[in-house]
Enzyme design. Sequence first.
Site, mmCIF file in Angstrom:
data_model
loop_
_atom_site.group_PDB
_atom_site.id
_atom_site.type_symbol
_atom_site.label_atom_id
_atom_site.label_comp_id
_atom_site.label_asym_id
_atom_site.label_seq_id
_atom_site.Cartn_x
_atom_site.Cartn_y
_atom_site.Cartn_z
ATOM 1 N N LYS A 80 23.768 -14.866 2.608
ATOM 2 C CA LYS A 80 22.963 -13.952 3.423
ATOM 3 C C LYS A 80 23.961 -13.153 4.370
ATOM 4 C CE LYS A 80 19.371 -14.889 6.897
ATOM 5 N NZ LYS A 80 18.885 -13.713 6.539
ATOM 6 N N GLY A 86 30.792 -16.651 6.721
ATOM 7 C CA GLY A 86 31.314 -16.608 5.545
ATOM 8 C C GLY A 86 30.954 -15.302 4.883
ATOM 9 N N CYS A 87 29.662 -14.951 4.662
ATOM 10 C CA CYS A 87 29.508 -13.767 3.948
ATOM 11 C C CYS A 87 30.167 -12.504 4.469
ATOM 12 C CB CYS A 87 27.968 -13.723 3.858
ATOM 13 S SG CYS A 87 27.324 -14.890 3.121
ATOM 14 N N THR A 88 30.062 -12.404 5.912
ATOM 15 C CA THR A 88 30.734 -11.296 6.450
ATOM 16 C C THR A 88 32.363 -11.194 6.158
ATOM 17 O OG1 THR A 88 29.190 -11.268 8.310
ATOM 18 C CG2 THR A 88 31.162 -9.995 8.657
ATOM 19 N N ALA A 99 32.608 -9.963 2.497
ATOM 20 C CA ALA A 99 32.357 -8.457 2.399
ATOM 21 C C ALA A 99 33.474 -7.640 3.131
ATOM 22 C CB ALA A 99 31.066 -8.261 3.061
#
Length: 151
Positions: free
Chosen positions: A39, A44-46, A49
Amino acid sequence: MSIEVGQKAPIFTLPTDEGEMLSLDDLKGKKVILYFYPKDDTPGCTKEACGFRDVWSQLSKAGVVVLGISKDSVKAHQSFKQKYNLPFTLLSDKDNTVCEQYGVMVDKNRFGKKYKGIERTTFLIDEEGVISAVWPKVKVDGHVAEVVGRL
């Protein structure tokens, strides 16, 4: 279905964060880092990325394409990309078709609630469209360095 090293990468076409359609087939002749994440704009995704963002100049000079895929909408991807100054393309797989093709949809359990979600996974695809490395169940810390080390 899980994708393994040595297999041809399943071809797909998805909308980009700019609302245009992108096909994996259009990237033949280039190495592709294809990473699936749960998401936009979550911790974690940030971090993942931004890790790819921080080595972007090295990757782009080497001719490597980075593609991030999640179920988020094109609009959500636009906001995420702008907020964190992400220089690579994010793809929207709203109906999970590509996530299913690549075998990254798994059963999850959060606070007793069961659901299907994306398991953070990265694929390295060579210039011929063949999977050359797979990182399943990615732990964000150190992951980008590990991927870059395989190039």
